[in-house]
Scaffold this motif. Sequence first.
Motif, PDB file in Angstrom:
ATOM      1  N   ASN A 138      54.186  38.061  14.901  1.00  0.00           N
ATOM      2  CA  ASN A 138      54.196  38.010  13.430  1.00  0.00           C
ATOM      3  C   ASN A 138      54.965  36.806  12.913  1.00  0.00           C
ATOM      4  OD1 ASN A 138      52.664  40.306  13.004  1.00  0.00           O
ATOM      5  ND2 ASN A 138      54.424  41.658  12.776  1.00  0.00           N
ATOM      6  N   ALA A 139      55.986  36.391  13.666  1.00  0.00           N
ATOM      7  CA  ALA A 139      56.827  35.290  13.218  1.00  0.00           C
ATOM      8  C   ALA A 139      56.081  33.962  13.213  1.00  0.00           C
ATOM      9  CB  ALA A 139      58.064  35.184  14.107  1.00  0.00           C
ATOM     10  N   ILE A 140      54.920  33.893  13.851  1.00  0.00           N
ATOM     11  CA  ILE A 140      54.106  32.678  13.835  1.00  0.00           C
ATOM     12  C   ILE A 140      53.316  32.575  12.533  1.00  0.00           C
ATOM     13  CG2 ILE A 140      52.224  31.473  15.043  1.00  0.00           C
ATOM     14  CD1 ILE A 140      53.160  32.797  17.619  1.00  0.00           C
ATOM     15  N   LEU A 141      53.131  33.691  11.833  1.00  0.00           N
ATOM     16  CA  LEU A 141      52.299  33.737  10.626  1.00  0.00           C
ATOM     17  C   LEU A 141      52.666  32.693   9.577  1.00  0.00           C
ATOM     18  CD1 LEU A 141      50.163  35.044   8.770  1.00  0.00           C
ATOM     19  CD2 LEU A 141      51.854  36.806   8.191  1.00  0.00           C
ATOM     20  N   PRO A 142      53.953  32.483   9.229  1.00  0.00           N
ATOM     21  CA  PRO A 142      54.256  31.506   8.167  1.00  0.00           C
ATOM     22  C   PRO A 142      53.782  30.094   8.478  1.00  0.00           C
ATOM     23  CG  PRO A 142      56.148  32.915   8.603  1.00  0.00           C
ATOM     24  CD  PRO A 142      55.166  33.193   9.690  1.00  0.00           C
ATOM     25  N   VAL A 150      48.688  33.052   2.991  1.00  0.00           N
ATOM     26  CA  VAL A 150      49.258  33.893   4.038  1.00  0.00           C
ATOM     27  C   VAL A 150      48.748  35.330   3.942  1.00  0.00           C
ATOM     28  CG1 VAL A 150      51.410  35.016   4.755  1.00  0.00           C
ATOM     29  CG2 VAL A 150      51.307  32.539   4.572  1.00  0.00           C
ATOM     30  N   GLY A 151      48.643  35.862   2.700  1.00  0.00           N
ATOM     31  CA  GLY A 151      48.162  37.237   2.533  1.00  0.00           C
ATOM     32  C   GLY A 151      46.742  37.400   3.041  1.00  0.00           C
ATOM     33  N   ARG A 152      45.914  36.397   2.783  1.00  0.00           N
ATOM     34  CA  ARG A 152      44.524  36.457   3.241  1.00  0.00           C
ATOM     35  C   ARG A 152      44.456  36.380   4.766  1.00  0.00           C
ATOM     36  NH1 ARG A 152      39.570  33.169   0.464  1.00  0.00           N
ATOM     37  NH2 ARG A 152      37.908  33.838   1.867  1.00  0.00           N
ATOM     38  N   ILE A 153      45.261  35.498   5.373  1.00  0.00           N
ATOM     39  CA  ILE A 153      45.281  35.378   6.832  1.00  0.00           C
ATOM     40  C   ILE A 153      45.794  36.669   7.463  1.00  0.00           C
ATOM     41  CG2 ILE A 153      46.341  34.179   8.777  1.00  0.00           C
ATOM     42  CD1 ILE A 153      46.415  31.659   6.997  1.00  0.00           C
ATOM     43  N   VAL A 384      56.806  37.340   4.335  1.00  0.00           N
ATOM     44  CA  VAL A 384      56.739  35.876   4.375  1.00  0.00           C
ATOM     45  C   VAL A 384      57.353  35.282   3.123  1.00  0.00           C
ATOM     46  CG1 VAL A 384      55.165  33.890   4.340  1.00  0.00           C
ATOM     47  CG2 VAL A 384      54.745  35.790   5.918  1.00  0.00           C
ATOM     48  N   ARG A 385      57.161  35.944   1.968  1.00  0.00           N
ATOM     49  CA  ARG A 385      57.719  35.446   0.705  1.00  0.00           C
ATOM     50  C   ARG A 385      59.241  35.567   0.663  1.00  0.00           C
ATOM     51  NH1 ARG A 385      53.564  36.664  -4.207  1.00  0.00           N
ATOM     52  NH2 ARG A 385      51.611  36.390  -3.054  1.00  0.00           N
ATOM     53  N   HIS A 386      59.799  36.351   1.560  1.00  0.00           N
ATOM     54  CA  HIS A 386      61.248  36.500   1.618  1.00  0.00           C
ATOM     55  C   HIS A 386      61.879  35.769   2.806  1.00  0.00           C
ATOM     56  CE1 HIS A 386      60.339  39.953  -1.052  1.00  0.00           C
ATOM     57  NE2 HIS A 386      61.580  39.826  -1.473  1.00  0.00           N
ATOM     58  N   ALA A 387      61.056  35.178   3.687  1.00  0.00           N
ATOM     59  CA  ALA A 387      61.564  34.629   4.942  1.00  0.00           C
ATOM     60  C   ALA A 387      62.059  33.199   4.790  1.00  0.00           C
ATOM     61  CB  ALA A 387      60.469  34.677   6.002  1.00  0.00           C
ATOM     62  N   PRO A 389      61.893  29.681   5.927  1.00  0.00           N
ATOM     63  CA  PRO A 389      60.848  28.967   6.671  1.00  0.00           C
ATOM     64  C   PRO A 389      61.332  28.380   7.989  1.00  0.00           C
ATOM     65  CG  PRO A 389      60.833  28.349   4.351  1.00  0.00           C
ATOM     66  CD  PRO A 389      62.080  29.149   4.581  1.00  0.00           C
ATOM     67  N   GLU A 390      62.643  28.149   8.089  1.00  0.00           N
ATOM     68  CA  GLU A 390      63.180  27.562   9.316  1.00  0.00           C
ATOM     69  C   GLU A 390      63.512  28.608  10.382  1.00  0.00           C
ATOM     70  OE1 GLU A 390      63.300  24.310   9.752  1.00  0.00           O
ATOM     71  OE2 GLU A 390      62.442  24.081   7.752  1.00  0.00           O
ATOM     72  N   ARG A 391      63.522  29.894  10.004  1.00  0.00           N
ATOM     73  CA  ARG A 391      63.918  30.931  10.961  1.00  0.00           C
ATOM     74  C   ARG A 391      62.971  32.139  10.834  1.00  0.00           C
ATOM     75  NH1 ARG A 391      69.595  29.667  11.961  1.00  0.00           N
ATOM     76  NH2 ARG A 391      69.951  31.741  12.812  1.00  0.00           N
ATOM     77  N   PRO A 392      61.669  31.929  11.025  1.00  0.00           N
ATOM     78  CA  PRO A 392      60.721  33.017  10.797  1.00  0.00           C
ATOM     79  C   PRO A 392      60.855  34.182  11.762  1.00  0.00           C
ATOM     80  CG  PRO A 392      59.618  31.156  11.836  1.00  0.00           C
ATOM     81  CD  PRO A 392      60.991  30.680  11.450  1.00  0.00           C
ATOM     82  N   ALA A 393      61.143  33.906  13.041  1.00  0.00           N
ATOM     83  CA  ALA A 393      61.244  35.006  14.009  1.00  0.00           C
ATOM     84  C   ALA A 393      62.434  35.896  13.682  1.00  0.00           C
ATOM     85  CB  ALA A 393      61.356  34.468  15.432  1.00  0.00           C
ATOM     86  N   GLU A 394      63.538  35.293  13.236  1.00  0.00           N
ATOM     87  CA  GLU A 394      64.692  36.086  12.839  1.00  0.00           C
ATOM     88  C   GLU A 394      64.338  36.960  11.632  1.00  0.00           C
ATOM     89  OE1 GLU A 394      69.060  34.657  12.771  1.00  0.00           O
ATOM     90  OE2 GLU A 394      68.338  34.415  10.707  1.00  0.00           O
TER      91      GLU A 394
END
Length: 462
Positions: A138-142, A150-153, A384-387, A389-394
């Motif tokens: 999931n962390a690859i999604l952004p 992102v929502g569509r993907i 994703v809207r709260h993540a 961008p530099e630390r998506p897996a976290e």
Amino acid sequence: MNVTRRRIWGWMLYDWAQQPYATLGLTFIFGPYFAAVAAGYFEAQGLTSAEADAGAQSLWSSAQTIAGLFIALTAPFLGALADASGRKMRWIIGFSVLAMLCIAGTWMLEPDGTSLYLVTFLFWIGFVASESAFNLNNAILPSLGPAGRVGRISGGAAAFGYWGGVLALVITLLFFAENASGTTLIGLAPPFGLDPAAREGTRFTGPFIAIWFAIFLIPYLLWVREVPPKETPPPLGAVWGDLKATLRRTVRRRSLRNFLLASMFYRDGLAALYAYGGFYATLVLDWEITQVGIFGIISAVAAAILTWVGGRFDERIGPKPVIALCCVVLAVVSTIIIGISPADLYGLPFPEGSAMADYIFYFCGVLIGGAGGTLYSASRSLMVRHADPERPAEAFGLFALSGRATAFLAPLLIALATVITGDNQLGFFPVILLLLLGLLLLVFVNKDGDRAEWSASSSPSA
């Protein structure tokens, strides 16, 4: 196909590859088979039929509780470690292989309950590994597209995964899972010399899931690439220190905090619906495996179609209203489930010999599949809207934590309510409360996320 589209399709294929663990294993084939075997095993130990049913449900829910706690406690650190090392794929591959080995081992559960506890252990260890890999994926999604897409993907991937679950379920029902007469849904004996008397067709579900997972992991590995880390990965102590700082910042971020709390409860309720749907149909409505499988096909097709539709609505109106609607639908469905029996609905009798209870439960399956798939997809989009961008897996480690921190709660409450009331239906009541609590907390979530707030809180002056 260009590199970007190939990478998106490769990422979506992980949903396709992993989905049968849930569809066939957790919900529609192995779960109901486990329920029937465990209930028969406990009844052979001298328990009454009702006590044996409750014991089977309690064993399943207790194992799920432990698995959920382990995922909750490890996901944030695994996410932080993957971000710091820049190497998510090696973790995803390792966990995926462990999941395949464990689910293949469920073959050992024989109809008389032989290896019951060992197989319980294997199934849930594999589930932990599968979910850990899924969370990291999931962390690859952004990184797959701009924020507006992102929502569509996410919705497309979830729908694609459900189609994979549908196909795997259809194959299993047509050729492997046998009914009481020893034949599959189309009247065939299981292939390859599998013995229907020993339920080897149904037991083959575990190895089938492992083979499916392995085959469709190949294009994922070929098409999804990581950018090698530019710096030497920090020591574990530094990773742990960064994670603690992130957790402290999370507490100060009002929207993210409330979103994680909301998702903690409504996703716990959804997980219970998935985990106990087949159990419930087996123990309350006395369905056979093939009937549960048909229910699964209907649910999965609905999930595939409605999750795709939900992804389009997510793109148009945002994920928050989509999540709210799904919570309401699932709460209504749970209310119906509690009141239904083969003979009546909340005391209103069905005509004698009527299949009305079955039809109602099939309709509930449509709503569970559609609303459940859309709920998870939209939640992933809102995360994703709260993540950062530099630390998506976290960030998705925290998302996994919120989805699993109280994963023990629904199984525990269901187990307690079942034991106290001695009734499988009344034992399901806590699910409604969890969904409504999540819906209430969602009111305090910013529909656009809080990345600006995060930037301010993480600045040097914050």
